[in-house]
Design an enzyme around this catalytic site. Structure first.
Site, PDB file in Angstrom:
ATOM      1  N   GLY A  99       0.809  -1.215   0.000  1.00 52.89           N
ATOM      2  CA  GLY A  99       0.000   0.000   0.000  1.00 52.89           C
ATOM      3  C   GLY A  99       0.842   1.264   0.000  1.00 52.89           C
ATOM      4  O   GLY A  99       0.952   1.944   1.003  1.00 52.89           O
ATOM      5  N   GLU A 141      -1.933  -1.853  -5.391  1.00 49.95           N
ATOM      6  CA  GLU A 141      -3.034  -1.191  -4.686  1.00 49.95           C
ATOM      7  C   GLU A 141      -3.164   0.248  -5.188  1.00 49.95           C
ATOM      8  O   GLU A 141      -2.430   1.113  -4.730  1.00 49.95           O
ATOM      9  CB  GLU A 141      -2.780  -1.207  -3.179  1.00 49.95           C
ATOM     10  N   TYR A 261      -5.164  -6.913  13.426  1.00 50.10           N
ATOM     11  CA  TYR A 261      -4.932  -5.598  14.012  1.00 50.10           C
ATOM     12  C   TYR A 261      -6.272  -4.875  14.031  1.00 50.10           C
ATOM     13  O   TYR A 261      -7.259  -5.363  13.469  1.00 50.10           O
ATOM     14  CB  TYR A 261      -3.913  -4.802  13.179  1.00 50.10           C
ATOM     15  N   TRP A 343      -3.488 -10.603   7.506  1.00 51.79           N
ATOM     16  CA  TRP A 343      -2.508  -9.509   7.487  1.00 51.79           C
ATOM     17  C   TRP A 343      -2.434  -9.014   8.911  1.00 51.79           C
ATOM     18  O   TRP A 343      -3.418  -8.458   9.396  1.00 51.79           O
ATOM     19  CB  TRP A 343      -2.918  -8.361   6.555  1.00 51.79           C
TER      20      TRP A 343
END
Ligand SMILES: *[C@@H]1O[C@H](CO)[C@@H](O)[C@H](O)[C@H]1NC(C)=O
Ligand SMILES: *[C@@H]1O[C@H](CO)[C@@H](O)[C@H](O)[C@H]1NC(C)=O
Ligand SMILES: *[C@@H]1O[C@H](CO)[C@@H](O)[C@H](O)[C@H]1NC(C)=O
Ligand SMILES: *[C@@H]1O[C@H](CO)[C@@H](O)[C@H](O)[C@H]1NC(C)=O
Length: 362
Positions: A99, A141, A261, A343
């Site tokens: 990203g 991305e 996360y 992720w």
């Protein structure tokens, strides 16, 4: 001449035979390892995974060859050996991109001409072989207009044939070819993906159904960052996965994304700490599951949205814990998906989420 013609006729049927082989993974229990996350690859509990993605390789801005940053070279070249110590059958993929908007522009430029596509493709295959990876993963991305869409399609079709050709000439099993893709129009418009080429060229795709609601986009109310369901009709994991299936990519080529996360908000009133509670002072960055558990918060689960959230004083975290992870993995199985991916693995806390996901799938 006649023999050559016969050979040329054989090539398409050879490709369709290989096609059967290349979609033969029975389940993906995938996890990305972020090389910048501070955990040596040798410490990954790889027995919970079938596939581990080493993130990230980059692109040379002049030649568009795939490159590994020199500071990461030794970790990347020993990645496969490191993770196979605990699980000799785990497969590894070199993930390219990530990203970063500079990279996005580089992907766009690279894919726009046959010469630079070839430079990218050939170097990626060479790099995967030289560093003992079983496959390659495209993290562009994101493709963001019709030109990108066309070029993305050309890139992955050429990449697939180069991979099959290399497999024949090297006598080794074909490299796996996968991609991480936007999980919802909330992330990036899905209309700019070439769905048919994606279905034909990738072994499977990792659908990033997270970061749907973050403090950046919603600073004044707590949110479920990656809800599987959304009764308000807004975006959700189910909505994104259903849209991918509806676009013609078979369910058994999709892996659902599990975020290890979450995001933190600061409650206006610690006595009002549910979903969509008034909040201020956003901390826009992600917080690892490990760090959230580290503050010993009070943990709640909302089964309507399929999200966990946690509170410690006025600190509030929207994230995924064992309940939402197992609900998402059960959903993936029921929906006929190929599997899931995390992720990222180093953000787990004592491998609890990795174990929950793996055991839920069975
Ligand atoms: C994004 O990628 C470019 C090119 O590799 C690099 O120079 C830059 O530092 C990266 N930016 C961030 C924020 O990591
Ligand atoms: C398409 O989007 C890319 C970024 O992904 C940009 O670099 C490129 O200039 C755009 N092309 C057109 C024709 O708008
Ligand atoms: C992509 O190409 C455009 C047009 O040549 C250029 O302006 C831009 O800097 C390039 N992007 C990158 C990341 O090299
Ligand atoms: C989940 O949260 C929403 C919004 O606060 C609420 O309406 C709903 O009842 C909750 N679901 C459950 C099962 O508690």
């Amino acid at each position: 001449m006649a023999d050559l013609r016969k050979l040329l006729f054989l090539i398409p049927s050879l490709f369709s035979v290989l096609h059967l082989f290349f979609s033969s993974e029975s389940v993906i229990k995938g996890g990305y390892w972020n090389s910048e996350g501070g955990l040596p690859a040798s410490e990954i509990q790889s027995s919970y995974y079938t596939h581990l993605f080493c993130a990230f390789a980059s692109l040379d801005p002049d030649t568009y060859e795939v490159t590994i940053d020199p500071s990461k070279a030794s970790q990347f070249s020993s990645f496969t050996q490191s993770v196979q110590l605990q699980n000799p059958s785990v497969k590894t993929l070199l993930s390219i991109g990530g990203g970063n908007s500079t990279l996005s522009s580089m992907f766009s430029n690279m894919s726009s001409s046959a010469t630079t596509r070839k430079s990218f493709i050939d170097s990626s295959i060479q790099l995967a072989r030289d560093n003992n990876f079983h496959g390659l993963d495209l993290d562009w991305e994101y493709p963001s207009n019709n030109t990108d869409e066309t070029n993305y399609g050309l890139l992955i079709n050429e990449w697939r044939s180069a991979i099959e050709t290399e497999s024949i000439s090297s006598g080794q099993p074909a490299l796996l070819l996968t991609a991480a893709v936007a999980g919802s129009d909330q992330i990036s418009p899905l209309e700019f993906y070439p769905f048919q080429d994606i279905a034909n060229s990738f072994n499977w795709i990792n659908v990033m159904v997270y970061d749907l609601f973050t403090p950046d986009g919603s600073p004044d109310k707590t949110q479920p960052p990656a809800p599987l369901r959304n009764p308000t009709g807004l975006f959700s994991g189910d909505e994104g996965i259903s849209k991918w299936i509806g676009s013609g990519v078979p369910a058994n080529k999709l892996a659902i994304g599990l975020p290890f996360y979450g995001y933190k908000w600061t409650l206006e009133d610690p006595n009002n700490g549910g979903l969509f509670a008034p909040a201020t002072n956003p901390n826009a960055g992600g917080v690892s599951y490990k760090d959230i558990m580290g503050v010993s918060p009070k943990v709640s689960y909302n089964s309507t949205y399929v999200t966990n959230y946690a509170q410690k004083g006025s600190d509030w975290y929207g994230y995924d814990d064992t309940q939402s992870i197992s609900a998402k993995v059960s959903y993936a199985k029921q929906k006929g998906l190929l599997g899931y991916f995390a992720w990222s693995v180093e953000q787990d806390n004592n491998w609890i989420l990795s174990e929950t996901a793996s055991q839920t799938w069975g």
